[in-house]
Design a protein around this motif. Structure first.
Motif, short mmCIF file in Angstrom:
data_model
loop_
_atom_site.label_atom_id
_atom_site.label_comp_id
_atom_site.label_asym_id
_atom_site.label_seq_id
_atom_site.Cartn_x
_atom_site.Cartn_y
_atom_site.Cartn_z
N ARG A 1 2.25 -11.93 -15.26
CA ARG A 1 2.36 -12.88 -16.65
C ARG A 1 2.85 -14.12 -16.11
NH1 ARG A 1 1.51 -10.52 -20.89
NH2 ARG A 1 2.65 -12.20 -21.98
N ILE A 2 3.36 -14.50 -15.20
CA ILE A 2 3.54 -16.12 -14.82
C ILE A 2 2.82 -16.41 -13.66
CG2 ILE A 2 5.62 -17.45 -13.90
CD1 ILE A 2 7.71 -15.37 -15.28
N ASP A 3 2.26 -17.57 -13.82
CA ASP A 3 1.16 -17.86 -12.83
C ASP A 3 2.17 -18.52 -11.48
OD1 ASP A 3 1.82 -20.76 -13.37
OD2 ASP A 3 -0.09 -21.05 -14.69
N PHE B 1 4.06 -20.99 -14.85
CA PHE B 1 3.83 -20.94 -16.42
C PHE B 1 3.79 -19.52 -16.93
CE2 PHE B 1 2.84 -25.22 -15.36
CZ PHE B 1 3.06 -26.24 -16.44
N GLU B 2 4.33 -19.09 -17.97
CA GLU B 2 4.20 -17.82 -18.59
C GLU B 2 2.67 -17.98 -19.32
OE1 GLU B 2 7.33 -17.90 -21.41
OE2 GLU B 2 9.03 -17.47 -19.72
N ARG B 3 1.88 -16.83 -19.16
CA ARG B 3 0.44 -16.98 -19.67
C ARG B 3 0.64 -16.45 -21.29
NH1 ARG B 3 -2.59 -16.91 -15.10
NH2 ARG B 3 -1.77 -15.94 -13.37
N GLU C 1 0.00 -15.23 -25.11
CA GLU C 1 -0.15 -13.76 -25.79
C GLU C 1 -1.94 -13.43 -25.75
OE1 GLU C 1 1.87 -11.45 -26.67
OE2 GLU C 1 3.48 -12.78 -25.83
N ASP D 1 7.63 -23.39 -21.47
CA ASP D 1 6.84 -21.96 -20.86
C ASP D 1 6.86 -21.85 -19.57
OD1 ASP D 1 5.30 -24.18 -21.17
OD2 ASP D 1 3.30 -23.09 -21.46
N ASN D 2 7.57 -22.76 -18.76
CA ASN D 2 7.70 -22.67 -17.39
C ASN D 2 9.00 -22.16 -16.99
OD1 ASN D 2 7.90 -23.55 -14.57
ND2 ASN D 2 5.81 -24.48 -14.94
N VAL D 3 9.06 -21.11 -16.11
CA VAL D 3 10.26 -20.65 -15.85
C VAL D 3 11.03 -21.73 -14.77
CG1 VAL D 3 9.51 -18.18 -16.34
CG2 VAL D 3 9.27 -19.20 -13.91
N HIS E 1 13.46 -23.89 -16.92
CA HIS E 1 14.49 -23.26 -17.83
C HIS E 1 15.93 -23.73 -17.25
CE1 HIS E 1 11.78 -19.79 -19.48
NE2 HIS E 1 11.30 -21.04 -19.83
#
Length: 346
Positions: free
Chosen positions: A21-23, A27-29, A31, A132-134, A137
Motif C-alpha cells: 500500500r506504500i510505494d 507514498f501511500e497509494r 483509495e 501522504d508520504n510516510v 511524517h
C-alpha cells in the motif's frame, strides 16, 4: 464464485495483497488505486528496467560520470535506473560541477544568520509537504522534514531574488527522496531554479506566467481545435495548467512518470515540460473537445492526468517525443519573447 474458487483466489492472493500500500518512494497509494492494472503494467516495465540497468552499467563501467552525447541523451530518454538517477542528474545538470567548485558552501549557509520571514514561510509549508508520504511524517525515523527545512532555508539565503516560493517544497522533497543527500538536493534545486527554469519562482513568477502563455501558443499551432475551444469558453491557460508547471508535474502524474520526465528535464531543459503538456492535450483531444462549457473544460483537464496512459511511464515517454512533433528551442525562445512583451503590457 463457489467455495473452492474462493479458496483458490485466497491462496493465490489478489493484486492488492501482492502490491504494498506504500510505494518504493514512501507514498501511500490512493483509495481508488487500480492494483490489477498496476501489477500488469509493472510486470512488463520490470523487463524494461532490467534491460536498461544492464545497458547503463556497461555505459558507466570504469567511469565516474557521463559526458553529454547523443548516446547519453538516448539512454536518458529511455530511463535512468533508480540506482544511477542521483548521480546522472548531478552530472548532466551541472549541479556536480557547482558543488565541486564550492566546497563547504552549503554548510556555511546553514551555519549563517537566518532571515525570520524566510524561516517562517518555510516552516508554514513543511507540514503541508507530502502528507501522504510516510518518510515526511513527524514520526518517521529519519524524518525527511528536517532535510527539507535545511535545503529550503539554505537556498532562500543563497538565491535572495527568489527566497522561498510555494511549489519549491514539493520539488525539493522529490530531490531529497532521490538523492538522500541535502547538499546534492540543494545544488540540483539551484540547477532547476537558477538555470533550467529561470524566473519560475521569482516573486512575480514572470517565467512561469510566460511559459503558460507559450503553451497556449503551441497548442494554437499544433492542436488548433483545442485552442479554439479554450477561446470560445473563455478559459485561461493558467487555470488548467499552472500546477503542471509550478510543481513540474508532482502530484499531477504518477511518481515514476514524473521521475522519467525529470530525467529528461535535467538533460534537455525546460522544453520537456511543453512536450509533456502537448502530449497530454493531444492524446485526449477528442475528450477535451466534448466540453460544452467552462466547468466542463476544467473537468476534462483533471481527467487527462489520470489513468493507464500516464501510468505506463515508458510508453508515455516514447509518446512525448513523437506526438508534439518538432519542437526546436529557437521556436520556444521566440514565443517566450513575444509572450513576455504581451504580459508586461497588461
Amino acid at each position: 464464485m463457489d467455495q473452492e474458487g474462493r479458496a483458490d483466489r485466497l491462496a493465490e492472493g489478489t493484486a492488492e495483497d501482492r502490491i504494498p500500500r506504500i510505494d518504493a518512494y514512501g507514498f501511500e497509494r490512493p483509495e481508488d488505486f487500480d492494483y490489477v492494472f498496476y501489477e500488469e503494467f509493472f510486470s512488463r516495465y520490470l523487463v524494461v528496467l532490467t534491460r536498461r540497468a544492464i545497458k547503463w552499467s556497461k555505459l558507466m563501467q570504469g567511469n565516474n560520470g557521463v559526458e553529454k552525447s547523443l548516446k547519453v541523451k538516448r539512454y536518458i530518454r529511455k530511463g535512468i535506473p533508480g540506482e544511477h538517477r542521483a548521480l546522472i542528474w548531478m552530472m548532466v545538470s551541472g549541479a556536480q560541477a557547482q558543488m565541486d567548485q564550492n566546497p563547504g558552501y552549503y554548510r556555511k549557509l546553514l551555519e549563517g544568520e537566518k532571515k525570520e520571514r524566510l524561516v517562517e514561510a518555510v516552516l508554514t509549508d513543511i507540514n503541508r509537504t507530502f502528507p501522504d508520504n510516510v518518510q515526511f511524517h513527524r514520526s518517521a525515523d529519519p524524518c525527511l522534514q528536517h532535510a527539507l527545512y535545511n535545503v529550503l532555508v539554505a537556498y532562500g539565503h543563497h538565491n535572495k531574488n527568489v527566497g522561498y516560493c510555494q511549489g519549491m517544497n514539493f520539488i525539493t522533497g522529490y530531490l531529497i527522496l532521490i538523492t538522500r543527500d541535502e547538499e546534492k538536493s540543494f545544488w540540483l534545486l539551484d540547477a532547476l531554479i537558477g538555470r533550467i527554469l529561470p524566473d519560475y519562482y521569482s516573486p512575480a513568477m514572470t517565467g512561469l506566467k510566460v511559459d503558460q502563455e507559450v503553451l497556449g501558443e503551441l497548442v494554437r499551432m499544433k492542436i488548433p481545435a483545442v485552442a479554439n475551444l479554450m477561446d470560445r469558453q473563455g478559459v485561461m491557460w493558467t487555470l488548467v495548467v499552472s500546477r503542471w508547471f509550478i510543481c513540474l508535474f508532482i502530484d499531477i502524474l504518477p511518481v515514476e512518470t514524473v521521475l522519467r520526465i525529470w530525467d529528461c528535464l535535467f538533460f534537455e531543459g525546460s522544453k520537456i515540460l511543453f512536450r509533456v503538456a502537448l502530449t497530454l492535450i493531444k492524446q485526449h483531444q477528442a475528450s477535451i473537445l466534448e466540453a460544452r462549457n467552462f466547468p466542463d473544460v476544467c473537468e476534462k483537464f483533471k481527467e487527462i492526468i489520470k489513468g493507464p496512459f500516464v501510468t505506463e511511464c515508458h510508453t508515455f515517454m516514447q509518446k512525448i517525443f513523437i506526438e508534439p512533433g518538432s519542437l526546436p528551442m529557437k521556436t520556444i525562445t521566440k514565443l517566450r519573447e513575444t509572450c513576455k512583451v504581451r504580459l508586461l503590457a497588461l
